[in-house]
Motif scaffolding. Structure first.
Motif: not given
Lengths: 309, 506, 358
Positions: B153-157, B51-55, B79-89
């Motif tokens: 994720v870092l590339y998107r700042g 929910m934090l990553s908008g999915i 992503i626009a708010l600077g949140i990046g998620m690395i999914h398990q899959h």
């Protein structure tokens, strides 16, 4: 002789070129649209009627674009938003498109394309380029629509492989979930490219009714939509290869009559089998090679629902 | 100085159909901290972060980022708010290169290859990462894929980083490197949320911990003020004893003998190379290794599903290599196999329990027609014996919970009284209670004299459960060790292809 | 953003599912009516005369049955393939090749009627089966994509028959008209109750296919392969043989359709014999939810639509294309309604709460 034949092959292949490119866009967005034939019919009849009434080739082509993308919109709504099975939906679109063209076509049956449109689509040699021996004769003494076809292929190639939007599109077709997680608007990309695909199919259809045949008749598309679907695989989703394939298959479609006029007796119906046989062989070879880059988009035919668990 | 609140989630609820995945969950994360989200499988950690990553969109509740209330309608907003998620899959496109995956979805028009390489290099240098920009994802190892996800994720700042079970597939050494990277990012002011159920890692890396249980947030605590036992109590809801029983195992003659086995598959020419080991009756032989080191292949080759290039597999002195599963059954060899992909391989998800029992029963039925009676009885018996929660035996099994699905599979396999039981990650995705139930069942089989091959990923569990552990690396066996005599780090070394002096057995 | 929330349904009670299906059909008819009105016809008269035209008299019912037979048998063939998730869209070609083989027997052999018909049927089923075997073989051995493969084989078959019709098999007695010679009496299927006996064959096949798919070991294997190839492999099934057997069966049934159409309807072989049945059957099979018994009802409903369409063309001078479009519109609606069987759409609570807060 050969040069004349090759130049004619390009004209015969141009409707295939547009339809194939259209289907490439749709498939790159992950949607196998078997409604190509139907959308070509819709473009063919609307383009023809607009041309007949306005005598304006540009308006006629715009009409075809509109009709083709209207058909595609129906398909997109059902398969993207309502997640209907793509194969079944595409087949239904083909039934619909043929019925639609046949219905509208009743009133213009046998009508001939107006002279101003015919004269717009005469061969216009490109200065300098057309004087290259052989090449010029074949490629650069064509009508404006054929040139538009070359341009479209170049733009499409650039778009797909050299822009971020194109990269995003390929990502959508490969993995809608990955694309979505990367912030790509998956629904928008799917709609936009299915519609773009429909527009191109419509153009291909209109070229048939306005230039190739220039008279309205039933069954004018005659299975070219299906050849386009086959060509997409033949071209391994690459616009440049699609163009070559379209011209090759265009050549095959007129080869029989040429050979007969040269006194070689071979049935056109047997030659007509070649594109289909060639596609089957291509399908087999591409599976054999098993090169990942030549495979269909991985998410082709899969509906996407973000909250799927 | 007051710490800046990066994420504030208040009274978040989310339901999937009738399942309440999150109920009034609260979470606060500060800038410059590593916050662990701890909970059992199915506690709602991934749902909350999705929910934090908008999915997913929450049913109710509010989310604030850096003090501002926000609403996400897609990952793009997040992503626009600077949140990046690395999914398990991992959410990567296989046929594309590292840099294409990095840039996809970002703004702009032209795709400039050289510039992307430079930008990728810059990120790598800054955070101490390493990756080849033009390598295709399908050629990458799991570790490389994870690095790529982090770079993306870092590339998107991103200033807020969410990692969902990042350590599940890594070796202890790779985990150390990952933690170093995370600490580095924390120093640079990022807020980091790490989802996990591994307690020792939580204690090592995190500053604060929020525990979720059954969709609800239980408590947020400072890591330095808390004991592991207390965390377990918060996760499970009651005091539990996590000690695993290890019944003594008596070795005499081997039940299964694998000798000089070589296997190559379509994807991997050297899927298995020169594998030699014995499996004794009444022992649990563990297999450790990074994902994709040949675990799947060894299971399938023994089960007769994969042809071998050369080598021999003896089952009580009869060579079974080259025999199909049907042949193996016909020879009267009783073997049970719990594959890694339960619904995709061991069972048919859309079918009910009865038809999943038939999967094993029907080859022995005479005639042309399908008989359902015996299998229905068996299904009903298993429901009773293993306390499987299902409305009835005619309910599609994919609608059951993960633990119950695994009981259906394990129950079916045990019911045929196997002499050898091959199990691949049997407790993956199950909550603590269900996992221990599975381990108990395996120990029960061991006491009955069954030889169990146990493919595992959690080294703590492997060491506590197994009599011996065989370590794989890149299709080769790097050692068979006695868990009493070595440490986890030693196994990690073997997993990475190293060799050991002590504790090695043959 | 549209405040809609889409949720996957857990379980839908049967009566509710039925309600959604009926509603979608009703809606589609209403919408088709609107289109008809826009085209300048009276929708009520069109619909009533379509029903009358399909079911009004004994002869019309017979005509409708005639349309339902090929569709039903082809659908059963497609069903066997679809159950295995093998996308056989090559029904057209398999019908054609079946008809070709039956015609080869009918035109070249001289046999007493029962033997003649039997040999024609066997030849047709074998040929149709072989035409389906080719893509099945490549799918089983190499994993070749069957959708395009079967699609292409349609055109090869149609072009091949066209070639025969215009070339070597052209009837010299037809005075230059490109048609193939008419079959002898021995090669024509007898009638039962005013319609050729294909309807009896079709009904028997419905039962046989149903029993085969639901109550035999092979049928079970087909379902498992369809659900998950990996599970089938795990269970030790011979996947290649399952694929090949079921495709032989699928193509064989389509081939039988070809024989029946050539023998009882066209009484010869022609390039237009398959009449899109191979494609339409994909739609009917899908709409029937891959169930043999339901296929019977869907195919009959479809035949009513087609026959009704033909009738209004003759009686009311409405172009056949209008009927095609009505068909497609109804299909679009029914296909779209599947969505509402799987997902629930509600207004978003999240946004409502927000509004109240303001």
């Amino acid at each position: 002789m050969l040069v004349g034949f090759l130049a004619a092959a390009i004209i015969a292949g141009t409707p295939l070129l547009f339809a194939t490119l259209g289907e490439i866009f749709s498939e790159k967005a992950g949607h196998l649209n078997l409604g190509v034939e139907g959308m070509m019919y819709m473009g063919a009849i609307v383009g023809f009627i607009v041309g007949l009434n306005t005598h304006n080739p540009i308006l006629a082509m715009l009409g075809a674009v509109f009709a083709g993308s209207a058909g595609a919109l129906l398909y997109a709504f059902l398969t993207v938003s309502l997640r209907v099975n793509q194969t079944v939906c595409g087949l239904t679109l083909t039934i619909f498109g043929e019925g639609f063209a046949s219905f509208l076509g009743q009133r213009v049956m046998g009508s001939i394309v107006p002279g101003d449109i015919k004269s717009f689509f005469v061969a216009r040699p490109i200065p300098l380029l057309s004087s290259i021996p052989y090449i010029g004769e074949i490629f650069f003494k064509q009508d404006v629509f054929v040139y538009f076809g070359y341009l479209t292929i170049i733009l499409a190639t650039y778009y797909l492989f050299r822009t971020k939007k194109g990269l995003n599109l390929r990502a959508v077709g490969e993995s809608a979930a990955a694309a979505d997680a990367s912030g790509i608007n998956v629904t928008l990309y799917k709609y936009a490219h299915i519609l773009l695909g429909g527009a191109l199919c419509g153009l291909g259809g209109a070229y048939m009714s306005l230039v190739t045949v220039p008279v309205w008749q039933e069954h004018i598309i005659a299975g070219r939509g299906w050849i386009a679907v086959a060509l997409v695989i033949f071209a391994s989703w690459n616009p440049i290869k699609a163009m070559l394939g379209a011209f090759l298959f265009g050549g095959l479609s007129i080869l029989g009559f040429r050979l007969q006029s040269m006194g070689i007796r071979i049935s056109q119906y047997l030659i007509d089998m070649l594109p289909y046989a060639a596609t089957i062989i291509i399908v087999i070879i591409s599976t054999r090679k098993n090169k990942k880059e030549d495979m269909p988009p991985a998410d082709l035919n899969n509906p996407y629902f973000r909250e799927e668990r | 100085m007051e710490p800046v609140i990066a994420i504030e989630m208040k009274n978040i609820s989310k339901a999937f159909g009738s399942v309440k995945a999150n109920e009034n969950v609260n979470l606060t994360v500060f800038n410059g901290e590593i916050h662990a989200l701890l909970g059992e499988n199915g506690a709602g950690k991934s749902t909350l972060m999705s929910m934090l990553s908008g999915i997913y969109t929450p049913d109710s509740g509010s989310i604030s980022i850096l003090g501002k209330e926000v609403e996400f309608s897609s990952p793009k907003d997040s992503i626009a708010l600077g949140i990046g998620m690395i999914h398990q899959h991992f959410k990567l496109v296989d046929v594309m290169t590292a840099k294409e995956n990095m840039v996809m979805g970002s703004k702009g028009i032209a795709l400039r290859g050289k510039q992307l390489t430079k930008e990728m290099q810059a990120i790598c240098d800054r955070y101490g990462l390493d990756i080849k920009p033009d390598k295709k994802v399908y050629e990458m190892s799991v570790g490389e894929k994870q690095t790529l996800e982090i770079i993306k994720v870092l590339y998107r700042g991103a200033k807020i980083l969410i990692l969902d079970e990042p350590t599940a597939v890594l070796t202890p050494q790779e985990i150390k490197r990952l933690f170093a990277i995370l600490r580095n990012m924390k120093e640079q002011g990022c807020a980091i949320v790490i989802i996990t159920h591994k307690l020792n890692e939580v204690m090592e890396i995190s500053d604060r911990i929020t525990v979720l249980r059954r969709g609800q947030s239980i408590e947020t605590v400072e890591t330095r003020d808390v004991e592991v036992s207390r965390l377990i109590e918060m996760m499970v809801g009651k005091k539990v004893d996590l000690a695993l029983e290890k019944p003594h195992c008596c070795q005499d003659t081997p039940l299964l003998k694998v000798d000089g086995l070589y296997v190559s598959t379509k994807e991997n020419k050297h899927a298995l190379e020169d594998i030699n080991f014995d499996l004794f009756p009444g022992e649990i032989l563990g297999v450790a290794g990074v994902a994709g080191s040949g675990q799947k292949e060894i299971c399938e080759t023994i089960a007769g599903l994969l042809p071998a290039e050369k080598g021999r597999i003896f089952f009580e002195n009869a060579n079974i290599l080259g025999k199909t599963p049907r042949d193996i059954i016909r020879l009267g060899i009783r073997m049970g196999f719990i594959p890694e992909d339960r619904l995709g391989m061991g069972l048919v998800g859309s079918m009910d329990m009865v038809h999943n029992m038939i999967l094993r029963d029907y080859p022995n039925q005479p005639g042309f027609f399908l008989r359902r009676k015996e299998s229905t009885k068996k299904a009903e018996r298993l429901v009773e014996q293993l306390e499987i929660l299902t409305p009835n035996v005619h309910h599609p099994i994919k609608k059951l919970s993960g633990g119950n699905i695994q009981k259906v599979l394990l129950g079916r396999e045990i019911d045929s009284n196997p002499k050898v039981l091959i199990t691949a990650y049997p407790a993956r995705g199950l909550d603590i209670g269900a996992s221990y139930k599975i381990y108990d069942l395996l120990n029960e089989q061991k006491k009955r004299g069954v030889g169990v091959l146990f493919i595992g990923e959690d080294l703590d569990v492997l060491m506590a459960l197994c009599d011996r552990i065989m370590v794989f690396c890149g299709g080769k066996m790097t050692g068979i060790v006695n868990p009493e005599e070595i440490t986890k780090e030693d196994i990690g070394l073997l997993m990475a292809g190293g060799s050991l002096e002590k504790g090695v057995q043959s | 953003m549209i405040p809609l929330k889409i949720v996957k349904r857990d379980d839908l009670p049967r009566n509710k599912a039925m309600l959604i299906r009926i509603a979608s059909v009703a809606l589609s008819i209403a919408f088709a009516g609107l289109v008809i009105a826009l085209l300048g016809y009276n929708p009520i008269t069109i619909f009533t005369s379509m029903v009358k035209g399909a079911l009004g008299t004994k002869i019309r019912v017979q005509q409708t049955t005639l349309k339902a037979i090929p569709l039903l048998i082809t659908s059963l063939g497609i069903l066997v393939a679809f159950k295995m998730k093998f996308w056989n869209i090559g029904g057209e070609g398999q019908i054609m090749m079946g008809a070709f083989a039956a015609s080869a027997v009918a035109l070249n052999l001289n046999l007493p009627k029962p033997l003649m018909l039997l040999s024609m049927a066997v030849a047709a089923m074998v040929m149709g089966g072989l035409w389906a075997f080719i893509p099945a073989f490549f799918k089983a051995k190499m994993g070749t994509n069957e959708t395009i493969f079967t699609l292409m084989l349609n055109y090869l078959a149609i072009k091949f028959v066209t070639y025969l019709q215009y070339g070597p098999w052209k009837d010299p007695a037809a005075q230059g008209f490109p048609k193939i010679a008419t079959f002898s009496k021995e090669a024509i299927l007898p009638s039962v109750g005013g319609v050729h006996m294909g309807w009896i064959i079709a009904l028997i096949l419905v039962v046989l296919v149903y029993v085969f798919l639901n109550h035999t070991k092979k049928g079970y294997e087909i379902s498992v392969v369809g659900e998950s190839i990996e599970t089938a492999r795990y269970a030790g099934m011979n996947i290649s043989s399952v694929i090949i057997i079921s495709m032989l069966l699928s193509g064989g049934l389509c081939g039988l359709t070809g024989m029946i159409q050539a023998s009882a309807v066209e009484k010869t072989l022609s390039a237009s014999l398959s009449a899109n049945y191979g494609f339409t059957a994909i739609i009917t099979t899908w709409l029937a939810g891959l169930n043999a018994i339901a296929t019977l009802f869907v195919c009959v409903a479809f035949a009513i639509l087609v026959q009704g369409g033909n009738y209004i063309q003759i009686s009311m001078q409405v172009p056949a294309s209008v009927a095609d479009m009505i068909q497609a519109i109804i299909l679009f609606f029914v296909l779209g309604s599947e969505f509402f069987l799987q997902y629930k759409v509600t207004f978003h609570k999240y946004f409502k709460v927000k509004k109240e807060a303001k």
